[in-house]
Write an enzyme that holds these catalytic residues in place. Structure first.
Site, PDB file in Angstrom:
ATOM      1  N   ASP A 155       7.716  -7.132  -8.048  1.00 19.88           N
ATOM      2  CA  ASP A 155       9.002  -7.734  -7.672  1.00 19.88           C
ATOM      3  C   ASP A 155       9.879  -6.644  -7.046  1.00 19.88           C
ATOM      4  O   ASP A 155       9.593  -5.463  -7.168  1.00 19.88           O
ATOM      5  CB  ASP A 155       9.696  -8.386  -8.882  1.00 19.88           C
TER       6      ASP A 155
ATOM      7  N   HIS B 268      -0.602  -8.699  -8.142  1.00 24.03           N
ATOM      8  CA  HIS B 268       0.637  -9.478  -8.176  1.00 24.03           C
ATOM      9  C   HIS B 268       1.709  -8.601  -7.538  1.00 24.03           C
ATOM     10  O   HIS B 268       2.410  -7.853  -8.208  1.00 24.03           O
ATOM     11  CB  HIS B 268       0.988  -9.818  -9.627  1.00 24.03           C
TER      12      HIS B 268
ATOM     13  N   ASP C  24      -8.445 -10.179 -11.194  1.00 27.13           N
ATOM     14  CA  ASP C  24      -7.988  -9.711  -9.886  1.00 27.13           C
ATOM     15  C   ASP C  24      -7.530 -10.899  -9.061  1.00 27.13           C
ATOM     16  O   ASP C  24      -8.145 -11.278  -8.069  1.00 27.13           O
ATOM     17  CB  ASP C  24      -9.122  -8.939  -9.195  1.00 27.13           C
TER      18      ASP C  24
ATOM     19  N   GLU D  17      -0.329  -7.012 -12.005  1.00 19.57           N
ATOM     20  CA  GLU D  17       0.859  -6.577 -11.271  1.00 19.57           C
ATOM     21  C   GLU D  17       0.791  -5.057 -11.078  1.00 19.57           C
ATOM     22  O   GLU D  17      -0.087  -4.386 -11.658  1.00 19.57           O
ATOM     23  CB  GLU D  17       2.154  -6.961 -12.021  1.00 19.57           C
TER      24      GLU D  17
HETATM   25  O1  9MR Z   1       6.534 -12.502 -10.550  1.00 22.97           O
HETATM   26  C1  9MR Z   1       7.112 -12.082 -11.778  1.00 22.97           C
HETATM   27  C2  9MR Z   1       6.628 -10.706 -12.135  1.00 22.97           C
HETATM   28  O2  9MR Z   1       7.021  -9.772 -11.159  1.00 22.97           O
HETATM   29  C3  9MR Z   1       7.091 -10.333 -13.529  1.00 22.97           C
HETATM   30  O3  9MR Z   1       6.520  -9.140 -13.972  1.00 22.97           O
HETATM   31  C4  9MR Z   1       6.731 -11.429 -14.510  1.00 22.97           C
HETATM   32  C5  9MR Z   1       7.216 -11.161 -15.923  1.00 22.97           C
HETATM   33  O4  9MR Z   1       8.564 -10.983 -16.021  1.00 22.97           O
HETATM   34  O5  9MR Z   1       7.245 -12.655 -14.094  1.00 22.97           O
HETATM   35  C6  9MR Z   1       6.762 -13.063 -12.838  1.00 22.97           C
HETATM   36  O6  9MR Z   1       7.353 -14.256 -12.501  1.00 22.97           O
HETATM   37  C7  9MR Z   1       6.810 -15.375 -13.153  1.00 22.97           C
HETATM   38  C8  9MR Z   1       7.839 -15.956 -14.082  1.00 22.97           C
HETATM   39  O7  9MR Z   1       8.122 -15.075 -15.147  1.00 22.97           O
HETATM   40  C9  9MR Z   1       7.351 -17.283 -14.642  1.00 22.97           C
HETATM   41  N1  9MR Z   1       7.012 -18.187 -13.570  1.00 22.97           N
HETATM   42  C10 9MR Z   1       5.945 -17.666 -12.698  1.00 22.97           C
HETATM   43  C11 9MR Z   1       6.360 -16.358 -12.074  1.00 22.97           C
HETATM   44  C12 9MR Z   1       5.167 -15.782 -11.288  1.00 22.97           C
HETATM   45  O8  9MR Z   1       5.246 -16.037  -9.959  1.00 22.97           O
HETATM   46  O1  9MR Z   2       5.939  -3.647 -18.206  1.00 22.92           O
HETATM   47  C1  9MR Z   2       6.745  -4.659 -18.799  1.00 22.92           C
HETATM   48  C2  9MR Z   2       6.131  -5.077 -20.096  1.00 22.92           C
HETATM   49  O2  9MR Z   2       6.129  -3.997 -20.996  1.00 22.92           O
HETATM   50  C3  9MR Z   2       6.897  -6.256 -20.661  1.00 22.92           C
HETATM   51  O3  9MR Z   2       6.226  -6.718 -21.806  1.00 22.92           O
HETATM   52  C4  9MR Z   2       7.011  -7.360 -19.629  1.00 22.92           C
HETATM   53  C5  9MR Z   2       7.812  -8.548 -20.096  1.00 22.92           C
HETATM   54  O4  9MR Z   2       9.152  -8.234 -20.258  1.00 22.92           O
HETATM   55  O5  9MR Z   2       7.610  -6.868 -18.470  1.00 22.92           O
HETATM   56  C6  9MR Z   2       6.899  -5.823 -17.856  1.00 22.92           C
HETATM   57  O6  9MR Z   2       7.638  -5.371 -16.804  1.00 22.92           O
HETATM   58  C7  9MR Z   2       7.767  -6.214 -15.668  1.00 22.92           C
HETATM   59  C8  9MR Z   2       9.254  -6.442 -15.471  1.00 22.92           C
HETATM   60  O7  9MR Z   2       9.761  -7.241 -16.497  1.00 22.92           O
HETATM   61  C9  9MR Z   2       9.568  -7.009 -14.115  1.00 22.92           C
HETATM   62  N1  9MR Z   2       8.967  -6.251 -13.064  1.00 22.92           N
HETATM   63  C10 9MR Z   2       7.526  -6.143 -13.204  1.00 22.92           C
HETATM   64  C11 9MR Z   2       7.165  -5.478 -14.491  1.00 22.92           C
HETATM   65  C12 9MR Z   2       5.664  -5.288 -14.621  1.00 22.92           C
HETATM   66  O8  9MR Z   2       4.982  -6.449 -14.943  1.00 22.92           O
END
Ligand code: 9MR
Ligand code: 9MR
Ligand code: ZN
Length: 576
Positions: free
Chosen positions: A206, A518, A548, A557
Site C-alpha cells: 500500500d 500483493h 504467490d 505482501e
Molecule cells: O491491501 C491491504 C494490504 O496492503 C494490508 O496489508 C492488509 C492488512 O491491513 O489489508 C489489505 O487490504 C485488504 C483489507 O484489509 C480487507 N479487504 C481486502 C483488502 C485487500 O485488497
Molecule cells: O506487518 C504487519 C503485521 O505485523 C500486522 O499483523 C498486520 C495487521 O495489522 O499488518 C502488517 O502490516 C501491514 C500494514 O498494516 C499495512 N501496510 C502493509 C503491511 C504489511 O502487510
C-alpha cells in the site's frame, strides 16, 4: 501484471484447503481416499507449473567461499549426492546425505547435503540420483554485492513524490511523481488545510506512510551501517545521491528522515501516519487521488521519531554536520515532549482503516532513551534506558519487529563507547544476548530447513527471520562462535530457497521468485514481472501457507520493515 493460471491454482488451493480441514477430523476411510485423489490431481497441476520447486531446496543465490554450504533434500531415503560444476559438468564433490530429520512444521522427512568444502569460485549445482537437479548457485567472494544492491535499491524504488525508473532482467519499471498533495490536516487539527508531508517511502504493497513502521526499518538499516559501514560504503546503489558527500545507504535513509522531519509538530509531538482513510485500489501511485491525511499524534510514533533522528544524527555527523545538528534539534524537541507526556498516548485512528501499526510505547521509549543517550550523553536518558532494561529483566528477544523494538535500544546501549553504564546490568544483558543467540542456533539446527525462527510463522515472518541476523551478529561481537554467523547465513539461505516451497521469497532474485506480490504498483502496471528487490511476508500461519497470489496480503505482501531487515542480513557477507 497478468496471471493466466490464476483460476486453475485458486481452484486447487481451495480444494487442498478443504482437504486439510477434513483430514484433521477423518484420517481413514473412503472420504480420505476420495479427497486424496482430488488433492493429487491438484498437486500434479502444481508440479507442472513453472513455479514449482524440486526436492533439492537450498539458497539459490550462492555462498561466499568460506561459508558452510548445506542443501535440504526432500526424499524418503538417503544416499549419495554430488556437486557438479555447471561450466563443464565436472564432479567437484561427492558426499552422503545426512538424516533423516523429521521436520515438524512441514511434516516431511528431510536429508541434508553438506558441501561446505566446495570453496573454489564457480557456478555449481547439487545432484541427487533419481531427483531433479538442484538450482545453479554461485560460490564467489562478491556473491552478495548484487543482491544487496537490488534489495537496498528496493527502498529507493519505494520513494514517494518523485518519478522513478528502473530496469531489471529485461523489464523496465517506471513511476510518475505521486502523492504531491500529502497531506491534509483535517483529522489532526480539525482544520481543512494542507501541510507538506511529501516524500518518504511508501510502506508496503500500500502507498501509505507510517512513522512506527519506519522505526524498525530505519533501525535495522542504521545497525547495518554501524556493524558493516565500510563494506556498505563501497557499494554504489545507483541512486541520485550516489557519488555525493553522504554514503549511499545513509543517503537513502536520509530520504526517509527528510520526510520524518515533516511529521513533527512544533511542540515535538509526532503524527502517527499519512494515510487515505481506507486502503486504495491496485493503481499506479500517481493515479491515487483520494485525500491523504495526517493521522493524530501518539507517543509510540514520537518515541520512534526520537530514536531514528538521534541515531541518524550520530551516524551522519561525519558527512554532514549541519544536517546532523538539525536531526539532533528535532530529537531534542520530541524527547522533551515525551518527558512531559510520560503516559502511553495512543494515536486516534478512529477515522482510518489502514494499517494501525499501534502498540504500547514502553519498548519505543527504551529505544528512544538509548539513542538519545548515545547521541548526547544525557544522564537522564541513561537512567531511563537502564530503568527500562531492568524492567524487562535485561531480556534480549530472539527477534523483533515494529511492535517490539526494545532489542534495538538494548544493542545501541550495549555497544556504545560512552561511559557510565551500570556494570551489573551490562553483564546481565551480555549473558542474555549470548544465551539468546545460542537458542537461535539450536532452533536452526533442529529445523529441516535450518530456519532460525523454528516453527513460528507470524505475519511478516520472513522479516523476523532476516532480523535474527542482527541478534546473531551482536552476540558474535561478544563471543565469536562460528555457529552464530552460520545461523545468520542460514536465515538468508532460508529466504532464498531453502524452504518447503523451494523458491526465493525475494522478487527478481534467485530461483522461482514471487511473481504476484500483493503490491499496488506491480498489480497496477502492465509489466509481467513484479518490481524487483522485495522480500514478501512469507508463510502464515503455517509453513505451507505461502501463496504467490496477489490477493494473499497475509503471505505475499512486501513491506519496508522486511526489506530493512534483509538489507542487514545481506550486508554481513559483503566483501571487506
Ligand atoms: O491491501 C491491504 C494490504 O496492503 C494490508 O496489508 C492488509 C492488512 O491491513 O489489508 C489489505 O487490504 C485488504 C483489507 O484489509 C480487507 N479487504 C481486502 C483488502 C485487500 O485488497
Ligand atoms: O506487518 C504487519 C503485521 O505485523 C500486522 O499483523 C498486520 C495487521 O495489522 O499488518 C502488517 O502490516 C501491514 C500494514 O498494516 C499495512 N501496510 C502493509 C503491511 C504489511 O502487510
Ligand atoms: Zn506516493
Amino acid at each position: 501484471m497478468q496471471r493466466p493460471s490464476a483460476l486453475v491454482s485458486r481452484a486447487c488451493l481451495g480444494r487442498s484447503g478443504a482437504m486439510r480441514t477434513i483430514l484433521s477430523r477423518l484420517r481413514l476411510g473412503f472420504v480420505f481416499v476420495f479427497v486424496l485423489a482430488v488433492f493429487v490431481g491438484c498437486s500434479r497441476v502444481g508440479r507442472a507449473a513453472p513455479e514449482a520447486g524440486g526436492a533439492v531446496r537450498m539458497n539459490t543465490v550462492g555462498f561466499v567461499p568460506q561459508a558452510h554450504k548445506h542443501a535440504t533434500v526432500a526424499t524418503a531415503r538417503g544416499g549419495g549426492f554430488v556437486v557438479e560444476r555447471i561450466q563443464d559438468g565436472a564432479i567437484v564433490f561427492e558426499g552422503v546425505l545426512r538424516g533423516p530429520i523429521q521436520n515438524v512444521d512441514t511434516d516431511e522427512s528431510l536429508f541434508v547435503a553438506d558441501f561446505s568444502e566446495v570453496r573454489e569460485p564457480g557456478r555449481y549445482r547439487v545432484v541427487v540420483a533419481g531427483l531433479a537437479p538442484g538450482d545453479a548457485f554461485d560460490v564467489a567472494p562478491d556473491v552478495w554485492v548484487k543482491p544487496f544492491r537490488l534489495v537496498t535499491r528496493g527502498m529507493y524504488l519505494w520513494r514517494c513524490g518523485v518519478a522513478l525508473h528502473a530496469e531489471h532482467d529485461g523489464s523496465v519499471f517506471t513511476q510518475h511523481a505521486c502523492h504531491l498533495e500529502d497531506g491534509w490536516m483535517d483529522h489532526a487539527t480539525g482544520v481543512h488545510e494542507r501541510r507538506d508531508a511529501t516524500g518518504g517511502w511508501h510502506d508496503a504493497g500500500d502507498y501509505n506512510k507510517y512513522v512506527t513502521n519506519a522505526g524498525v526499518t530505519v533501525g535495522a538499516m542504521l545497525r547495518a551501517w554501524e556493524d558493516f559501514g565500510p563494506r556498505l560504503a563501497r557499494v554504489d546503489l545507483g541512486i541520485p545521491e550516489s557519488g555525493g558527500p553522504i554514503p549511499d545507504l545513509l543517503a537513502e535513509i536520509k530520504w526517509k528522515v527528510d520526510w520524518l522531519l515533516k511529521m513533527q509538530e512544533a511542540d515535538g509531538r509526532v503524527y502517527h501516519k499519512i494515510s487515505t482513510t481506507g486502503f486504495g485500489g491496485f493503481i499506479p501511485p500517481h493515479e491515487e487521488k483520494t485525500p491523504r491525511y495526517f493521522v493524530p499524534w501518539g507517543t509510540t510514533a514520537t518515541a520512534d521519531f526520537v530514536a531514528m533522528l538521534a541515531g541518524f544524527a550520530r551516524v551522519v555527523a561525519p558527512y554532514d554536520a549541519a544536517y546532523a545538528e538539525r536531526c539532533l534539534q528535532a530529537a531534542r524537541s520530541s524527547w522533551a515532549f515525551l518527558q512531559a507526556h510520560p503516559d502511553y498516548h495512543k494515536a486516534d485512528q478512529s477515522a482510518f482503516s489502514t494499517g494501525p501499526y499501534e502498540s504500547n510505547d514502553s519498548d519505543d521509549r527504551l529505544w528512544a532513551a538509548a539513542e538519545y543517550w548515545a547521541a548526547t550523553g544525557d544522564p537522564a536518558a541513561l537512567s531511563e534506558v537502564e530503568a527500562r532494561i531492568r524492567a524487562i529483566d535485561g531480556k534480549v528477544e530472539t527477534t523483533f519487529d515494529w511492535a517490539a523494538v526494545a532489542n534495538l535500544g538494548v544493542l545501541t546501549w550495549l555497544f556504545s563507547e560512552r561511559e557510565g553504564r551500570d556494570p551489573e546490568l551490562l553483564a546481565l544483558v551480555r549473558r542474555n544476548l549470548v544465551a539468546t543467540a545460542d537458542d537461535i542456533v539450536a532452533t536452526a539446527a533442529a529445523h529441516g530447513y535450518a530456519r532460525p525462527l523454528g516453527t513460528f510463522y507470524n505475519w511478516g515472518c520472513n522479516g523476523s527471520v532476516a532480523r535474527q541476523a542482527v541478534m546473531l551478529h551482536a552476540a558474535y561481537r561478544l563471543s565469536p562462535k562460528s555457529g552464530y554467523i552460520a545461523a545468520a547465513r542460514d536465515a538468508v539461505g532460508h529466504l532464498l530457497g531453502r524452504n518447503i516451497h523451494g523458491r526465493s521469497y525475494v522478487t527478481g532474485l534467485g530461483a522461482r521468485p514471487p511473481m504476484h506480490p500483493h503490491d499496488r504498483r506491480s498489480g497496477g502496471d502492465d509489466v509481467v514481472a513484479p518490481w524487483p528487490g522485495y522480500l514478501v511476508g512469507g508463510p502464515n500461519p503455517r509453513a505451507i501457507d505461502w501463496f504467490d497470489e496477489q490477493p494473499s496480503y497475509r503471505t505475499n505482501e512486501i513491506a519496508i520493515n522486511w526489506n530493512g531487515a534483509l538489507i542487514y542480513a545481506l550486508a554481513m557477507d559483503l566483501p571487506e
